[in-house]
Design a protein around this motif. Structure first.
Motif, PDB file in Angstrom:
ATOM      1  N   ASP A  60     -15.228 -71.537  48.931  1.00  0.00           N
ATOM      2  CA  ASP A  60     -15.509 -72.624  49.868  1.00  0.00           C
ATOM      3  C   ASP A  60     -15.665 -72.062  51.274  1.00  0.00           C
ATOM      4  OD1 ASP A  60     -15.238 -75.041  48.122  1.00  0.00           O
ATOM      5  OD2 ASP A  60     -13.231 -74.221  47.836  1.00  0.00           O
TER       6      ASP A  60
ATOM      7  N   ASP B 148     -11.214 -75.949  39.483  1.00  0.00           N
ATOM      8  CA  ASP B 148     -11.938 -76.940  40.278  1.00  0.00           C
ATOM      9  C   ASP B 148     -11.387 -78.337  40.048  1.00  0.00           C
ATOM     10  OD1 ASP B 148     -13.523 -75.033  41.401  1.00  0.00           O
ATOM     11  OD2 ASP B 148     -15.211 -75.320  40.040  1.00  0.00           O
TER      12      ASP B 148
ATOM     13  N   GLN C 126     -15.592 -79.767  55.445  1.00  0.00           N
ATOM     14  CA  GLN C 126     -16.252 -79.924  54.152  1.00  0.00           C
ATOM     15  C   GLN C 126     -15.706 -81.129  53.378  1.00  0.00           C
ATOM     16  OE1 GLN C 126     -16.472 -76.296  51.832  1.00  0.00           O
ATOM     17  NE2 GLN C 126     -16.277 -75.017  53.644  1.00  0.00           N
TER      18      GLN C 126
ATOM     19  N   PHE D 105     -11.635 -83.531  49.312  1.00  0.00           N
ATOM     20  CA  PHE D 105     -12.976 -83.259  48.791  1.00  0.00           C
ATOM     21  C   PHE D 105     -13.564 -84.535  48.200  1.00  0.00           C
ATOM     22  CE2 PHE D 105     -11.473 -78.739  48.407  1.00  0.00           C
ATOM     23  CZ  PHE D 105     -12.412 -78.211  49.274  1.00  0.00           C
TER      24      PHE D 105
ATOM     25  N   PRO E  15      -8.997 -75.595  46.977  1.00  0.00           N
ATOM     26  CA  PRO E  15     -10.040 -74.875  47.707  1.00  0.00           C
ATOM     27  C   PRO E  15      -9.908 -73.367  47.518  1.00  0.00           C
ATOM     28  CG  PRO E  15      -8.387 -75.723  49.218  1.00  0.00           C
ATOM     29  CD  PRO E  15      -8.075 -76.303  47.872  1.00  0.00           C
TER      30      PRO E  15
ATOM     31  N   LEU F 268     -11.800 -76.178  56.562  1.00  0.00           N
ATOM     32  CA  LEU F 268     -11.848 -76.931  55.306  1.00  0.00           C
ATOM     33  C   LEU F 268     -12.141 -78.407  55.555  1.00  0.00           C
ATOM     34  CD1 LEU F 268      -9.021 -75.889  52.805  1.00  0.00           C
ATOM     35  CD2 LEU F 268     -11.493 -75.907  52.422  1.00  0.00           C
TER      36      LEU F 268
END
Length: 417
Positions: free
Chosen positions: A274, A189, A357, A401, A194, A354
């Motif tokens: 994810d 992480d 997000q 992110f 992802p 993706l």
């Protein structure tokens, strides 16, 4: 190869197509386990007999088939209670196992990692513990044939307290593995990678798709449960973003609850994703019911709210008139994992999903800081990149992110335009 008689009680209220599909699946499971189906015995009735599963007359018919075909095993398309198993075993000279035991047997044969073997043994002991009474004769035959792989005679002939102790040991081992996996996930992480996870009905082509997405060569077989142990590969998306893709064990209708519980650590690959990539065999006449089975199990695992990309696989064999109607939400697309058709389209859909997000960014990076530029390219979705020769700066726009360390640092340093 062992000779097998399969038998099923068909609920009078059950749709004929569903009954046929379930029985065909059982026969595929037998083949996967290394058996040959010699004959089939079915009985229509409102519910299985509480004592013998099938009626006494049908039990006699099964024994006749066993003698006629010199069968080694009778496989029941359902889960037998301890009483039903004992009664049916007493009425035939062949071993009697049920659908759950058959699936556990396949898992025992296919588990390769320490974690997989622990989980299979725990599931088998959980299943067998309430069935120990009256098992003496069948236990003496363990170790040779379908339904006999796994814990073995010496463990199961000990008392219940010893078995429960063994189960406690296995649970402790799984907790240690789970903690280790959690540490690894935390490290990943921090890399802002992802996670995509492939899910789907067994034999839908998940491992073949994994290979197509990542240009790897993981073993893909045309068998149920070809993949048992979790498998994760690295992936470079078109933008340059580095991601992870995990393969998982295929789902199946009537997947034993003991197996779901025991494999929860492995199935965390699903809940940690994810985005899920739901792979459907577009050629299967049961595609809609298989889809529903997968969605139901995802909800049971607590993964029902994770975004999903639906992939209709095996499109290389489809004619327009034979495409099954499967009700799915967008995004979805047809691919052929085997022929690598539309894999690039899938890569782009993965990036699009993706980005939903992530947060948009626009940053400048000095040309002299090549390491930072490389990191941004690998850990974010770069949509555009231009170079300002006068300022010797790269301008990048894209998505990252929330909390991405390098992007956030650049913003704090005032290098956001």
């Amino acid at each position: 190869m062992e000779r097998v008689i399969v038998t099923a009680v068909i609920d009078e209220r059950e749709r004929e197509t569903d009954a046929r599909a379930s029985l065909a699946e059982l026969k595929s499971l037998v083949t996967t386990a290394g058996g040959t189906v010699m004959a089939t015995a079915t009985q229509n009735r409102p519910a299985p007999d509480v004592s013998t599963y099938v009626g006494k007359g049908k039990a006699e018919e099964i024994q006749t088939l066993v003698e006629e075909w010199e069968a080694d095993v009778v496989v029941v398309n359902g889960e037998l209670s301890p009483r039903q198993g004992q009664s049916l075993t007493a009425r035939t000279t062949a071993r009697v196992i049920d659908r759950t035991q058959l699936i556990l047997d396949i898992f025992a044969d296919r588990a390769r990692t320490k974690e997989g073997r622990i989980q299979v043994e725990l599931a088998q002991l959980t299943y067998l513990l309430p069935r120990l009474r009256g098992q003496g004769e069948s236990l003496s035959r363990l170790g040779a044939g379908i339904g006999t792989r796994g814990p073995g005679e010496t463990k199961l002939e000990t008392d219940r307290r010893h078995i429960r102790g063994r189960m406690d040991e296995l649970k402790k081992d799984l907790r240690r593995i789970r903690k280790h996996r959690s540490t690894i996930r935390e490290q990943k992480d921090r890399l802002n990678q992802p996670q995509f996870t492939l899910v789907g009905y067994t034999n839908s082509g998940k491992t073949t798709l994994l290979n197509a997405l990542t240009n790897e060569d993981a073993l893909a077989e045309d068998l149920l449960f070809a993949t048992l142990d979790p498998l994760t590969r690295g992936l470079r998306l078109p933008s340059g973003l580095s991601a992870r893709v995990s393969d998982t064990v295929g789902f199946i209708r009537g997947l034993p609850t003991t197996l779901i519980a025991a494999f929860r650590a492995t199935l965390e690959e699903v809940t940690d994703a994810d985005i899920l990539i739901h792979v459907i065999d577009a050629t299967s006449p049961e595609a809609e019911s298989e889809k529903q089975t997968v969605l139901q199990l995802l909800n049971e695992l607590g993964a029902g709210e994770i975004p999903v990309i639906t992939v209709m696989n095996k499109a290389e064999t489809l004619d327009e008139g034979t495409v099954p109607i499967v009700n799915v939400d967008r995004p979805w697309l047809y691919v052929s994992a085997k022929e690598h058709h539309h894999i690039g389209d899938l890569h782009r859909v993965m990036e699009d999903e993706l980005s939903k997000q992530m947060a948009f960014y626009a940053i400048h990076i000095p040309a002299s800081n090549g390491r930072l530029l490389h990191t941004i390219r690998q850990t974010t979705l770069v949509q555009s990149e231009t170079f300002d020769e006068e300022k010797e700066m790269y301008k990048l726009e894209g998505y990252a992110f929330e909390g991405h360390p390098q992007v956030e640092r650049l913003k704090k340093e005032g290098q956001e335009p």
